[in-house]
Design a protein around this motif. Structure first.
Motif, PDB file in Angstrom:
ATOM      1  N   UNK A  96       0.826  -1.209   0.000  1.00 57.15           N
ATOM      2  CA  UNK A  96       0.000   0.000   0.000  1.00 57.15           C
ATOM      3  C   UNK A  96       0.863   1.263   0.000  1.00 57.15           C
ATOM      4  N   UNK A  97       2.019   1.180   0.657  1.00 55.14           N
ATOM      5  CA  UNK A  97       2.861   2.367   0.783  1.00 55.14           C
ATOM      6  C   UNK A  97       3.982   2.426  -0.262  1.00 55.14           C
ATOM      7  N   UNK A  98       4.094   1.382  -1.086  1.00 60.19           N
ATOM      8  CA  UNK A  98       5.133   1.425  -2.127  1.00 60.19           C
ATOM      9  C   UNK A  98       4.627   2.257  -3.297  1.00 60.19           C
ATOM     10  N   UNK A  99       5.451   3.228  -3.697  1.00 63.18           N
ATOM     11  CA  UNK A  99       5.015   4.138  -4.757  1.00 63.18           C
ATOM     12  C   UNK A  99       4.663   3.363  -6.028  1.00 63.18           C
ATOM     13  N   UNK A 102       1.381   0.955  -5.385  1.00 70.63           N
ATOM     14  CA  UNK A 102       0.118   1.561  -4.955  1.00 70.63           C
ATOM     15  C   UNK A 102      -0.682   2.141  -6.116  1.00 70.63           C
ATOM     16  N   UNK A 103       0.007   2.617  -7.156  1.00 64.11           N
ATOM     17  CA  UNK A 103      -0.762   3.201  -8.261  1.00 64.11           C
ATOM     18  C   UNK A 103      -1.603   2.129  -8.962  1.00 64.11           C
ATOM     19  N   UNK A 104      -1.177   0.883  -8.836  1.00 59.74           N
ATOM     20  CA  UNK A 104      -1.994  -0.197  -9.399  1.00 59.74           C
ATOM     21  C   UNK A 104      -2.987  -0.734  -8.373  1.00 59.74           C
ATOM     22  N   UNK A 105      -2.503  -1.023  -7.161  1.00 58.74           N
ATOM     23  CA  UNK A 105      -3.389  -1.687  -6.208  1.00 58.74           C
ATOM     24  C   UNK A 105      -4.524  -0.781  -5.729  1.00 58.74           C
ATOM     25  N   UNK A 168      -5.859   6.602   1.440  1.00 55.41           N
ATOM     26  CA  UNK A 168      -6.599   7.861   1.477  1.00 55.41           C
ATOM     27  C   UNK A 168      -5.804   9.009   2.067  1.00 55.41           C
ATOM     28  N   UNK A 169      -4.840   8.711   2.930  1.00 59.04           N
ATOM     29  CA  UNK A 169      -4.205   9.813   3.643  1.00 59.04           C
ATOM     30  C   UNK A 169      -2.696   9.824   3.584  1.00 59.04           C
ATOM     31  N   UNK A 170      -2.080   8.682   3.304  1.00 58.34           N
ATOM     32  CA  UNK A 170      -0.627   8.644   3.460  1.00 58.34           C
ATOM     33  C   UNK A 170       0.125   9.372   2.344  1.00 58.34           C
ATOM     34  N   UNK A 171       1.049  10.227   2.737  1.00 59.08           N
ATOM     35  CA  UNK A 171       1.957  10.868   1.786  1.00 59.08           C
ATOM     36  C   UNK A 171       3.371  10.446   2.147  1.00 59.08           C
TER      37      UNK A 171
END
Lengths: 195, 195
Positions: A96-99, A102-105, A168-171
């Motif tokens: 979820x936190x891998x750049x 995450x764009x796919x999942x 939704x929130x992690x940067x």
């Protein structure tokens, strides 16, 4: 297209489409946009994918492949249930936190309209993951002689919520970094649902 | 339009639009569809809302109003921090699981394209809620002399994830009903993040 993509153009199309869907929305992205971003002709794109729906379905399927490869398969190699569950939490959070992933999942959780037949196939893969989690949680609760009132099913949904909500929130530049967050979420879940 | 809606046609438009967005997607719903579902002329609809974007923004704003009225305001009347937090959890879950509220509040979590200025206003209201939660969690941790490693911020995001994820899986006819689930989620959160 970058050279390494030529070997697997479908993969590169999926990744580019995912990025465009994130930036401008699924409906705001046309097949023309996808082709242009890849410097492909429209015919070149349609050679690989007949419709945007097919791209979306393949993206969701690919996201479930990522979950299976990066989370479920490595976890299944671990004999101890508690350690297996810790691995699932850490690895799912990693995806979820891998750049790159995450764009796919993240596409899994968008409520885009997919035909009922395709939607059913994705939902069935999601359900398999929930059952895997539920069974694992039940096993850990048994192993630890858990006496609380939290059912494995409610616990599985709570855990998936905690983790999938991170989209939704992690940067990446924010104050909550991956390692610290994984540790804290594991603590919440283990103390909270496994006694 | 039903008679009671005549008094507040904007409200009725919002509710109908929310239902259509859920059923056929935001982009799959036109202003014409909204007007037709309400038996309004297109001009009648445009008299109230100039664009679909304006409807979406008002829906999201209305969802934050619901959160303030049903969750935050009643909680703020409770003096004891722990009881206040239990009330927030139970009431927020009530909103998410209420058939009438959820069709509006679920719009908060869709990644629809909204102009940056409008997006900023919604995000600022979301952030206010997160800070309210974070402060409340910190207060409860202090009151209970919490010694664990979970920060109020990570705990707030974990809790929001558990609750807001319910939109993704909960069916009113399913085996996990509101009261039982609220009790289990409260137990997970209190044991997990508050010691």
């Amino acid at each position: 297209m970058p050279r390494d993509a030529v070997a697997d153009p479908r993969q590169e199309i999926l990744r580019t489409a995912a990025r465009l869907f994130q930036e401008q929305g699924y409906d705001g992205t046309s097949m023309n946009d996808v082709a242009a971003a890849l410097k492909l002709s429209k015919g070149g794109l349609y050679h690989h994918f007949q419709s945007k729906d097919e791209i979306l379905f393949d993206l969701m399927n690919h996201a479930m492949d990522i979950t299976e490869e990066r989370v479920i398969a490595p976890a299944k190699m671990i004999a101890d249930p508690e350690e297996r569950l810790r691995t699932v939490i850490r690895r799912h959070m990693g995806v979820v936190m891998s750049e790159r992933d995450r764009e796919i999942t993240v596409m899994l959780h968008e409520n885009h309209p997919l035909s009922p037949a395709l939607r059913k196939r994705i939902n069935s893969r999601k359900k398999d993951y929930i059952h895997f989690l539920e069974n694992l949680i039940a096993e850990v609760q048994r192993q630890r002689g858990y006496k609380g009132a939290v059912s494995p099913r409610a616990a599985a949904f709570a855990l998936l919520g905690m983790i999938n909500w991170i989209y939704q929130w992690h940067r990446p530049e924010g104050s909550l970094q991956e390692d610290g967050l994984a540790q804290q979420y594991t603590e919440i879940f283990f103390q909270g649902a496994l006694g």
